[in-house]
Design a protein around this motif. Structure first.
Motif, PDB file in Angstrom:
ATOM      1  N   PRO A 124       1.305  -1.113  -0.103  1.00 47.56           N
ATOM      2  CA  PRO A 124      -0.136   0.332   0.155  1.00 47.56           C
ATOM      3  C   PRO A 124       0.751   1.444   0.137  1.00 47.56           C
ATOM      4  O   PRO A 124       0.460   1.920  -0.429  1.00 47.56           O
ATOM      5  N   LYS A 125       2.018   1.203   0.772  1.00 45.66           N
ATOM      6  CA  LYS A 125       3.503   2.352   0.409  1.00 45.66           C
ATOM      7  C   LYS A 125       3.654   2.921  -0.894  1.00 45.66           C
ATOM      8  O   LYS A 125       2.867   4.130  -1.422  1.00 45.66           O
ATOM      9  N   CYS A 126       4.015   1.642  -1.684  1.00 43.61           N
ATOM     10  CA  CYS A 126       4.946   2.145  -2.709  1.00 43.61           C
ATOM     11  C   CYS A 126       3.654   1.403  -4.246  1.00 43.61           C
ATOM     12  O   CYS A 126       4.432   1.839  -5.186  1.00 43.61           O
ATOM     13  N   ARG A 127       2.540   0.893  -4.120  1.00 41.77           N
ATOM     14  CA  ARG A 127       1.530   0.115  -5.167  1.00 41.77           C
ATOM     15  C   ARG A 127       3.068  -1.111  -5.881  1.00 41.77           C
ATOM     16  O   ARG A 127       2.438  -1.688  -6.711  1.00 41.77           O
ATOM     17  N   ALA A 128       3.888  -1.374  -5.501  1.00 44.59           N
ATOM     18  CA  ALA A 128       4.694  -2.349  -6.350  1.00 44.59           C
ATOM     19  C   ALA A 128       4.323  -3.608  -5.491  1.00 44.59           C
ATOM     20  O   ALA A 128       3.866  -3.959  -4.468  1.00 44.59           O
ATOM     21  N   PRO A 129       4.312  -4.877  -6.572  1.00 44.66           N
ATOM     22  CA  PRO A 129       3.684  -6.183  -5.703  1.00 44.66           C
ATOM     23  C   PRO A 129       4.733  -6.991  -5.091  1.00 44.66           C
ATOM     24  O   PRO A 129       5.639  -6.963  -5.145  1.00 44.66           O
ATOM     25  N   ILE A 130       4.735  -7.373  -4.014  1.00 42.98           N
ATOM     26  CA  ILE A 130       5.335  -8.083  -2.830  1.00 42.98           C
ATOM     27  C   ILE A 130       4.787  -9.992  -3.248  1.00 42.98           C
ATOM     28  O   ILE A 130       4.067 -10.340  -4.050  1.00 42.98           O
ATOM     29  N   VAL A 131       6.366  -9.978  -3.991  1.00 43.98           N
ATOM     30  CA  VAL A 131       6.878 -11.595  -4.667  1.00 43.98           C
ATOM     31  C   VAL A 131       7.256 -12.026  -3.299  1.00 43.98           C
ATOM     32  O   VAL A 131       8.211 -11.720  -1.856  1.00 43.98           O
ATOM     33  N   ALA A 132       7.350 -13.358  -3.856  1.00 43.20           N
ATOM     34  CA  ALA A 132       8.271 -14.434  -2.698  1.00 43.20           C
ATOM     35  C   ALA A 132      10.033 -13.875  -2.273  1.00 43.20           C
ATOM     36  O   ALA A 132      10.026 -13.645  -3.426  1.00 43.20           O
ATOM     37  N   GLY A 133       9.894 -14.001  -0.825  1.00 42.07           N
ATOM     38  CA  GLY A 133      11.743 -13.921  -0.384  1.00 42.07           C
ATOM     39  C   GLY A 133      11.755 -12.270  -0.390  1.00 42.07           C
ATOM     40  O   GLY A 133      12.946 -12.241   0.422  1.00 42.07           O
ATOM     41  N   GLU A 134      10.791 -11.628  -0.677  1.00 48.69           N
ATOM     42  CA  GLU A 134      11.360 -10.040  -0.118  1.00 48.69           C
ATOM     43  C   GLU A 134      10.542 -10.330   1.470  1.00 48.69           C
ATOM     44  O   GLU A 134       9.980 -10.690   2.440  1.00 48.69           O
ATOM     45  N   ARG A 135      11.395  -8.921   2.244  1.00 45.89           N
ATOM     46  CA  ARG A 135      11.151  -8.912   3.857  1.00 45.89           C
ATOM     47  C   ARG A 135       9.774  -7.881   4.175  1.00 45.89           C
ATOM     48  O   ARG A 135       9.702  -6.971   2.799  1.00 45.89           O
ATOM     49  N   ILE A 136       8.901  -8.759   4.734  1.00 43.78           N
ATOM     50  CA  ILE A 136       7.640  -7.434   4.924  1.00 43.78           C
ATOM     51  C   ILE A 136       7.121  -7.526   5.646  1.00 43.78           C
ATOM     52  O   ILE A 136       7.757  -8.188   6.815  1.00 43.78           O
ATOM     53  N   GLU A 137       6.309  -6.841   6.788  1.00 42.66           N
ATOM     54  CA  GLU A 137       5.664  -6.606   7.746  1.00 42.66           C
ATOM     55  C   GLU A 137       4.376  -6.370   7.719  1.00 42.66           C
ATOM     56  O   GLU A 137       3.879  -6.367   6.758  1.00 42.66           O
ATOM     57  N   THR A 138       3.847  -6.691   8.536  1.00 44.99           N
ATOM     58  CA  THR A 138       2.002  -7.067   8.192  1.00 44.99           C
ATOM     59  C   THR A 138       1.362  -5.597   9.879  1.00 44.99           C
ATOM     60  O   THR A 138       2.650  -5.528  10.578  1.00 44.99           O
ATOM     61  N   PHE A 139       0.799  -4.999   9.370  1.00 43.43           N
ATOM     62  CA  PHE A 139      -0.127  -4.064  10.839  1.00 43.43           C
ATOM     63  C   PHE A 139      -1.920  -4.060   9.628  1.00 43.43           C
ATOM     64  O   PHE A 139      -2.347  -4.815   8.504  1.00 43.43           O
ATOM     65  N   SER A 140      -3.288  -4.233  10.877  1.00 39.75           N
ATOM     66  CA  SER A 140      -4.003  -4.085  10.921  1.00 39.75           C
ATOM     67  C   SER A 140      -4.687  -3.634  10.562  1.00 39.75           C
ATOM     68  O   SER A 140      -4.674  -2.619  10.735  1.00 39.75           O
ATOM     69  N   VAL A 141      -5.500  -3.760  10.151  1.00 43.27           N
ATOM     70  CA  VAL A 141      -6.957  -2.388   9.356  1.00 43.27           C
ATOM     71  C   VAL A 141      -8.438  -2.919   9.721  1.00 43.27           C
ATOM     72  O   VAL A 141      -8.606  -3.383   9.018  1.00 43.27           O
TER      73      VAL A 141
END
Length: 62
Positions: free
Chosen positions: A13-30
């Motif tokens: 949601p920040k950069c609109r780029a796809p999140i692909v397997a192997g990337e570092r991600i974090e979760t947040f709740s809405v």
């Protein structure tokens, strides 16, 4: 809390780029919905701060 994505997880949601397997991600709740975003967005990683000239994502300028 950050972790490595095991599967493709939609778009950041920040950069609109796809999140692909192997990337570092974090979760947040809405509300009751969990969302995922890049820890360091690839499209914003090289943006420089207009005040100090450092990397924008690491800068503490107002």
């Amino acid at each position: 809390m950050s972790f490595v994505a095991k599967f493709d997880s939609g778009t950041c949601p920040k950069c609109r780029a796809p999140i692909v397997a192997g990337e570092r991600i974090e979760t947040f709740s809405v509300g009751r919905i969990n969302r995922y975003e890049h820890v360091l967005c690839p499209k914003t990683a090289d943006v420089t701060c207009s005040i100090c000239g450092g990397r924008w994502v690491e800068c503490d300028c107002p």
